[in-house]
Every structure is written in structure tokens, then in C-alpha cells.
Scaffold this active site. Structure first.
Site, PDB file in Angstrom:
ATOM      1  CE  LYS A 496      46.162  50.188  53.367  1.00 56.21           C
ATOM      2  NZ  LYS A 496      46.694  50.058  54.735  1.00 56.21           N
ATOM      3  NE  ARG A 592      49.678  50.153  61.955  1.00 52.86           N
ATOM      4  CZ  ARG A 592      49.425  49.540  60.803  1.00 52.86           C
ATOM      5  NH1 ARG A 592      50.402  49.360  59.927  1.00 52.86           N
ATOM      6  NH2 ARG A 592      48.222  49.089  60.528  1.00 52.86           N
ATOM      7  CG  HIS A 622      46.166  45.301  61.199  1.00 54.98           C
ATOM      8  ND1 HIS A 622      45.383  45.127  60.079  1.00 54.98           N
ATOM      9  CD2 HIS A 622      47.447  45.168  60.768  1.00 54.98           C
ATOM     10  CE1 HIS A 622      46.152  44.913  59.023  1.00 54.98           C
ATOM     11  NE2 HIS A 622      47.409  44.928  59.431  1.00 54.98           N
ATOM     12  NE  ARG A 679      41.062  45.610  58.648  1.00 54.50           N
ATOM     13  CZ  ARG A 679      41.117  45.111  59.880  1.00 54.50           C
ATOM     14  NH1 ARG A 679      40.000  44.982  60.593  1.00 54.50           N
ATOM     15  NH2 ARG A 679      42.264  44.717  60.400  1.00 54.50           N
ATOM     16  CE1 TYR A 721      73.973  60.528  34.269  1.00 49.18           C
ATOM     17  CE2 TYR A 721      71.947  59.268  34.655  1.00 49.18           C
ATOM     18  CZ  TYR A 721      72.586  60.415  34.205  1.00 49.18           C
ATOM     19  OH  TYR A 721      71.848  61.445  33.690  1.00 49.18           O
ATOM     20  CB  CYS A 770      68.479  56.615  34.343  1.00 54.24           C
ATOM     21  SG  CYS A 770      69.965  55.809  33.733  1.00 54.24           S
ATOM     22  CG  ASP A 772      63.009  60.573  33.136  1.00 50.28           C
ATOM     23  OD1 ASP A 772      62.037  60.606  33.904  1.00 50.28           O
ATOM     24  OD2 ASP A 772      63.826  61.498  33.014  1.00 50.28           O
TER      25      ASP A 772
END
Length: 828
Positions: A496, A592, A622, A679, A721, A770, A772
Site C-alpha cells: 500500500k 480503529r 491489528h 503481514r 527565505y 524551500c 524545490d
């Protein structure tokens, strides 16, 4: 060539049954039932291990045409009427004996290479340096294990003039067996480090064990500066000549070396004294590991009495060794398997096997240059290439080079579509993205063809930040957990969340090859994507929505059902036609999702009423605190509750269901509760969340970026920044990296919280992360340059440490890596 009827006596075994033609030649050795090539002349060795048994694959292999078998256990002969079967005490020992017999028939010299590090590099460079004079058979990739060595030696042929094989061990007793297989006449001991220390009482014992490889060699090359290696070498028989080299004027070293920087920072000058003569060579590398590896090879060239000018020419032609096959996303939904520069038939066979294992839709394409390192006559060579291409299902061949072009006819018979190009320039002139769609493309060529340009043409235009996913490390982690399962326990693996950031399809494909039992995804569309890419394993969908139930039916995906509302919606959808079996989520304390124990009086009659339309595949729960000892009592109560609820469920259904409760840390901490299945999640990806054996796993993902620019800032300057890169009272070198929070690099690493690795040294972040890019201080790394690679996390900078710095968990760092970051999958 050995015949099958000679095997019982040679292997010390018993002939259980002879094939129709007992004189059938033994041509191919097979250990993995998934990799059947040409069945005729193939002998399958049914190896046994703690968690695998080759005997269970005999019926499948027989159906696929294999007729020769070496087994340990008795076999029901009636099921294999045309098979030749030899029973031996140990199949691995028989394999090694057969390879040793084959090696004994080779009269040329054989080099063996061992050591803690650098074995594969030294082997490959030695082969490159000696190839002008020799036809060489060498180990493919890093085939240096108890099974890899005999498979490598089996490839020796009469036309070869030299063999080069590497050997690695992890415990006492192994090297003596490999020595009997390789029977080296010449040897190199690279170095002695911490690798596999756990298998030995001391480093001295490990050195002595490794040194057994050279007990009958004529000459051994090693660095005299390594005291432990020298001490072990001193115990060898006097018949073994020691050719030693030293960078520190060690007494008695035949080759004395002094290194100094060259004008080119990527090169090194070596002043070398050997046999009263002095030479200065330019070495094409500057990093320490490469220099040590290369000096072993240089000692060999001097020992072979090559002229200095010839040695220099050969050294400068050396190139870094691409030891790994890399799988890269490419244009128009294509994948490129980049296996350039391993240009021999064995390497081609292995790479084609990797190509064939890709179940993705679309055709398989091979881009291949002239094969330069086979030692075979051209007609036999390209006949073999044609056979390999046909066997592995190649549908299109783009052939580059004069020699391969002269054998058009045989290749055109083997592959449906073939195009020939005189050289790489002609191929690139023809290249257009529209020529390739939804294909898996293997690129394989000799160095001089420069196929890195071909790979670059296929690459998607994504910036220089890359998430490298090491598939070998993933398999190591898979086997670590498998080895700890109770007998008969099945394995579900979580893919997942884009396989925890690693990319679901590639991971799922590898897991299918390694025969896990189930996959699990979070949402239906993830399962659909896997099915559309050819994944056939059972898949559990953990959070299916009602509008996706039709897709569950279409793609054979099994939903997790956790509430009465979802159950009734699924039953309503089942009225339109059969739906896949379900997995019932039971809430035992996580609070849950799932049915509580108080829900059973209502749930069980509902399941009984619809038993004809609905089958329950499994029941699962779980644990809320499986990774922490402080929650042990609660975990045990959860497990008892689960067992109680599952028993009531099975009693109501009238049939058993698969029961599973444990995640990665639970597998290690509660072995008594493995039940029918476990699992595996974060542990597969290299994080041992239980903290019981943190060094046992290998990092799977390495996030790397590059230095875009380096600035020299005067004292008092701020960075970035908001002027958050606090001013320093001294001059600084600040490097800008091509990664930011849009790539998934968390802003909480700003202002010195985060670090990256540059040239093996840590560099702190300066200022804010930042969108990028981000900035680091490399003042203390004077050799850092623009274009250098920076490790953001991975080997040497672990996820657990980094997650702790910003108060999160490793899962978040892994799954946050943006899909705009290119994934590259590597495998040795």
C-alpha cells in the site's frame, strides 16, 4: 562433456531411474525452478534450506520439459516416467563436486579473488585490463557464494585462456569447499573488514578461513599494509609466491607505491617502484576504495611484465563498474532495464531473465551491441544470442554493430521484429519517442558503444533527485523475516501507499517472483494497477469503497470488510453476480476499524444466511502496540481475544479461515502468534520497528539529490527565505541542493535539524527548506563540488535517526517522497 550416466559414480549417489538416453550430455545446471532455459541437457539440483525445498518443484519442472534431476529425498518415480534421477546425500555438495570435476578439465590459469570488499570490482577491472591478451571466463556480477561459484566455474570452456572467479564466505568451512571448486593457480586477497564478522570468532579466524582459497596457488597478490592479511598469508605453504604491494614502504613489499593528486581532481598520480625500476602512472580515479582496488590490478600488470606505456593505456581505458541492473521509468509508459557494459553471454542470459520476469503489458525489446567478450566463433556466438532471445520471449531486437549485423538471418528467425544499425550514432539518429510505447526495454552493450546515451534518450525528464530502491536489499529483508516464521505460516506483504514510497508494481513483481502468498493494498485502484501490470498474486484491499465493488469482481481483488454497513453493501452487490471472498477485520483493541466481540451475535447469523454467496477468506486483527514491550500485556489480551473471536467465526461458518494478527514488529516479538499468516510491512523496507535486531535489515531506499551550486558567503550573511539561515561569524561555503518540500523533504529539517551526506561526511541544513531546494553548509568539506551527489536518507543516514529528529516515524519519511521523484530500481 560429462554424460548423465557418469553422475552416480562422480557424485557418490544412487541412480534411482535412468532416462531413455542415459548418455545424455549434461549441458546446463539449474537451481531455480523459475529460470528454466533450454530443458534439453539441463540438470536440476533439488537444494534444501531452512525455508525452501527444491523437491516440491519437480512436477512443475517435469511438465516444462526438464528430464534430469539430482535429489536428496526419495522420489515417486511413477510421476516422472522419462526422467533420469540421481539421489545424493547433499545436493549442494553434489553441485560443487560436479563443478570441480569440470574445472579440473581446464588447463589454463585461473585467478581467484576474495576479501571483505572490492572482490567484484577487482575481478571486473582485472578482466578489462587483461582482455587484450586473453579470452576470459569470469564470474557474472557478484556470483561468489556456495552456489554462485560452481555456476560460474561451469561456464569455463576449452576456448578460454583464463578464468577469473570471486569467492565470498560468511562462516567457517565454506572457503575450503569453494577452493575445491575454483582450484586457483593465482590469487588476490583484497582486504579484511567487518563484513560477516558475526560468523567468526575473530578477524584472525576469518582471515585464515579466507586464505584457504590459495593453499595450492602459485602466486598470491595482496597489500602488505594489511597486517591481518599478511599474517594469514604467512601461514600458507612456501610453494605460494607472495606478490605484495605497499603504500607505506612496508619491508619486503615487491611493489612500492606513492600516491599524489593529479592536475585533474578525478585522477591520481602513482609513483611505483618494482624490480629496481620506477614508473609514474596516472590512475583514472581519486577515491580511496577505487585506488586500493586498482593497485591490486596494477601489481598484476607489473608482474606480467607489460611495458609501462601499455599499462598506462590500459589504465586510462578503465571505467567504473556497473555491477547492478537498474530499472528506470521511461517515456510513454516504458521501463528501461539498464545493464550496459556487462557484455558477455552469461550476463546477457541473466539480464534477459530479468526482462522476461517483467509481467507488464506491452512487448519486450532488446537493444544489443556486438558481444565482444564471449571467446566463441561469431557464428556460434550469434546463434547462441538468437537462442537466448527466443527463449526469453524477446519480441523486438535493435542490434548495433558490424559483427551482429553480419548474422541477420539467424537473429531474424528468432525474433519477430529486428532492426540493424551500423553504430550507436545511427541508432540515435533513428530514435524517436513515438517508436516506443508501453514496452520493457533491455539495453545491453559493450563499453565502446556508449549506450549510456541510449538510456538517456529514454529517460523521463525529471530533475536530479532520485529514490534508488535496492531490490537485493528488499529480498534480504524478506528472507530475514521468512526465516523467523513458524513452519507453514503464510506471508502477506503490504504494498500500500505506493509500496511505502518505493513504487508498488516493481516491488510486487519481485514479491511474486519470490512466491509470497498475498499482497495488500489500501485502495481498489492500487490493486487494479497491479493487475493491469500483470501481477497475479491474491490481493487484499484494505479500504474498498462501495462504488469499486464492480472492479473487485473484474480484477479478482479481495476486500477487507470491517463494518455492518460495508458488509451489507457488499452483499447487495453480490446479488448481481459472484464477488471475491472477503477478509473480516476484527477489532480487539486498536479501536480503529473492525467488528468488536460484542458484534458477533449479529454478525455470525448474517454470514450464515449468506454463506452461498459469500466466502470468508480470512479473519484478521491489528495490534495497537506490537513494537513496544510496555504494551505486551495489552498485546497478549488482544491475541487471546482474536483467537476466541476467530474460533466462534469458524464454528459458525463451518470451515477454517486464514487467521493473521501480526505486523513486522509482531513477527519478531510474538512468534507463538504467527497463526496461519503474518503481514510484513515496514520491515520489508528496512526498518526494524521492534528494535530487537536493528542491524539485521538492509536499507532498501536511498534518496539522493545533487548540488546545484556552491557559494562562498562572507561572515554575517544569512541564507534563504525569512533570513532563517542564521548568520555566522565566519566565512561559509553554502551548497544548494535540488530537493525541497514538494519532493517530500520535510520542512521540519530546516535550520540545522536535518543533515545530508556529501562524500561520506555529514553536512547540516542552513535556513528553511524551500519548495524545490534547500541549502547545506559544506565549509568543512572543501572537496565538495557542484554536481556532487548528496544522500538525503539511506545507507549511512538511517530513517529511524532522521524521523526521531523531527518527532515522527520512518513510515512518514518513506511515504512522503513525491511521485515526481524518479524511482530507479537496482539489482546485482
Amino acid at each position: 562433456m560429462l554424460r548423465f550416466d557418469s553422475l552416480p559414480a562422480l557424485l557418490g549417489g544412487t541412480l534411482l531411474q535412468a532416462p531413455p538416453d542415459a548418455a545424455t550430455p549434461v549441458e546446463h545446471l539449474l537451481l531455480d525452478s523459475r529460470r528454466v532455459g533450454v530443458p534439453a541437457g539441463t540438470v536440476f539440483f533439488a537444494l534444501r534450506g531452512p525455508h525452501h525445498d527444491g523437491h516440491q518443484y519437480l512436477p512443475e519442472l517435469y511438465r516444462r520439459g526438464v528430464r534430469l534431476f539430482v535429489v536428496e529425498a526419495p522420489v515417486a518415480l511413477a510421476y516422472f516416467p522419462e526422467a533420469g534421477i540421481v539421489q545424493v546425500p547433499r545436493a549442494l555438495a553434489a553441485l560443487q563436486t560436479l563443478a570441480a570435476r569440470h574445472r579440473a578439465g581446464f588447463t589454463g590459469p585461473v585467478w581467484a579473488v576474495t576479501g571483505s570488499n572490492g572482490k567484484t570490482i577487482v575481478k571486473e577491472w582485472l578482466a578489462q585490463l587483461l582482455s587484450p591478451d586473453e579470452l576470459i571466463c569470469r564470474s557474472p556480477r557478484s556470483f561468489n557464494s556456495q552456489v554462485g561459484v560452481p555456476l560460474s566455474v561451469w561456464e569455463l570452456r576449452p576456448q578460454h585462456t583464463l578464468g577469473i572467479f570471486e569467492a565470498g564466505i560468511s562462516e567457517p568451512g565454506e572457503m575450503a569447499r569453494l577452493a575445491r571448486v575454483i582450484q586457483p593457480t593465482l590469487g588476490i586477497f583484497t582486504n579484511l573488514g567487518p563484513a560477516h564478522d558475526a560468523g567468526f570468532v575473530s578477524r584472525e579466524q576469518k582471515a585464515a578461513e579466507k586464505m584457504q582459497l590459495f593453499a595450492t596457488a602459485r602466486t598470491l597478490v595482496y597489500c602488505r599494509d594489511h597486517a591481518a592479511v599478511h599474517q594469514a598469508a604467512e601461514a600458507l605453504p612456501a610453494t605460494v609466491q607472495r606478490l605484495t604491494w605497499s603504500r607505506h614502504a612496508a619491508p619486503g613489499a615487491a611493489v612500492q607505491v606513492q600516491l599524489s593528486p593529479a592536475a585533474d581532481p578525478q585522477q591520481t598520480l602513482a609513483r611505483v617502484r618494482y624490480q629496481q625500476q620506477e614508473h609514474v602512472f596516472t590512475l583514472p580515479f581519486a577515491d580511496e576504495p577505487s585506488l586500493e582496488n586498482l593497485l591490486h590490478c596494477l601489481a598484476v600488470l607489473l608482474w606480467r611484465q607489460l611495458p609501462a606505456a601499455d599499462i598506462q593505456r590500459r589504465l586510462l581505458r578503465l571505467h567504473p563498474v556497473a555491477m547492478r541492473l537498474e530499472m528506470k521509468q521511461a517515456i510513454h509508459d516504458c521501463y528501461v532495464l539498464d545493464d550496459t557494459y556487462n557484455n558477455d553471454l552469461t550476463g546477457l542470459d541473466l539480464a534477459l531473465d530479468a526482462l522476461q520476469r517483467q509481467p507488464r503489458r506491452g512487448r519486450r525489446t532488446l537493444i544489443l551491441s556486438d558481444v565482444l567478450e564471449s571467446g566463441l566463433p561469431a557464428a556460434a556466438l550469434y546463434g547462441r544470442v538468437a537462442e537466448l532471445a527466443a527463449r526469453h520471449g524477446v519480441q523486438r531486437l535493435l542490434a548495433v554493430g558490424e559483427a551482429i549485423g553480419q548474422h541477420r538471418a539467424v537473429l531474424a528467425e528468432a525474433v519477430p521484429e529486428v532492426q540493424f544499425f551500423a553504430d550507436t550514432e545511427a541508432l540515435l539518429a533513428w530514435f524517436h519517442p513515438d517508436h516506443f510505447r508501453q514496452e520493457t526495454i533491455l539495453v545491453k552493450g559493450a563499453r565502446r558503444f556508449g549506450f549510456e546515451r541510449v538510456v538517456a534518450a529514454f529517460q523521463q525528464k525529471i530533475h536530479g533527485t532520485v529514490l534508488e530502491v535496492n531490490l537485493d536489499a528488499l529480498v534480504h529483508n524478506l528472507n530475514y523475516y521468512r526465516a523467523r516464521l513458524q513452519p507453514g505460516t503464510r506471508l502477506m506483504v503490504m504494498v500500500k501507499a505506493f509500496a511505502y514510497g518505493s513504487s508498488s508494481y516493481e516491488v510486487a513483481n519481485l514479491l511474486e517472483f519470490h512466491r509470497v502468498d498475498y499482497l495488500a493494498v489500501a485502495y481498489t485502484d492500487e490493486g487494479v494497477q497491479l493487475r493491469e501490470n500483470g501481477i497475479s498474486l491474491p490481493i487484499m484491499v484494505m479500504n474498498p469503497s462501495p462504488d469499486s465493488f464492480g472492479l473487485l469482481r473484474q480484477y479478482h481483488l479481495e476486500p477487507e470488510i470491517y463494518s455492518f454497513a460495508r458488509l451489507r453493501e457488499y452483499l447487495q452487490a453480490a446479488a448481481a453476480g459472484p464477488l471475491p471472498a472477503i477478509h473480516l477485520k476484527l477489532d480487539t483493541g486498536m479501536r480503529r476499524l473492525g467488528f468488536a466481540e460484542t458484534d458477533l451475535p449479529e454478525l455470525l447469523p448474517e454470514l450464515r444466511r449468506h454463506a452461498a454467496a459469500l466466502r470468508v477468506a480470512s479473519a484478521l486483527t491489528h495490534l495497537a502496540g506490537a513494537d513496544e514491550e510496555q504494551h505486551n500485556d495489552f498485546s497478549h489480551r488482544q491475541l487471546h481475544t482474536f483467537q476466541r473471536m476467530a474460533a466462534r467465526l469458524e464454528d459458525a461458518l463451518g470451515y477454517p479461515v486464514i487467521k493473521h494478527a501480526l505486523n513486522s514488529p509482531g513477527i519478531l516479538r510474538f512468534p507463538h502468534a504467527h497463526f496461519d499468516m503474518v503481514r510484513l510491512g515496514i520491515g520489508l523496507y528496512g526498518v526494524e520497528a521492534a528494535g530487537l535486531d536493528p542491524q539485521a535489515l538492509r536499507p532498501v531506499s536511498n534518496l539522493r539529490t545533487t548540488i546545484s551550486q556552491i557559494k562562498q558567503l562572507p561572515a554575517g550573511e544569512t541564507v534563504g527565505y525569512g533570513r532563517r539561515g542564521d548568520a555566522a561569524p565566519h566565512e561559509r561555503r553554502i551548497a544548494t541542493l535540488a530537493i525541497g518540500y514538494a519532493d517530500g523533504y520535510d520542512r521540519r529539517f530546516s535550520r540545522g535539524v536535518g543533515e545530508v551526506l556529501i562524500r561520506g561526511r555529514r553536512a547540516p541544513l542552513v535556513g528553511n527548506v524551500c519548495m524545490d531546494m534547500c541549502m547545506i553548509d559544506v565549509t568543512h568539506i572543501p572537496d565538495a563540488q557542484e554536481g556532487d551527489v548528496a544522500l538525503v536518507f539511506g545507507e549511512g543516514l538511517g530513517l529511524t535517526e532522521l524521523a526521531a529528529r523531527i518527532g515522527t516515524i520512518p513510515y512518514e519519511l518513506l511515504t512522503s517522497v513525491s511521485e515526481r521523484v524518479k524511482r530507479v530500481f537496482v539489482s546485482e
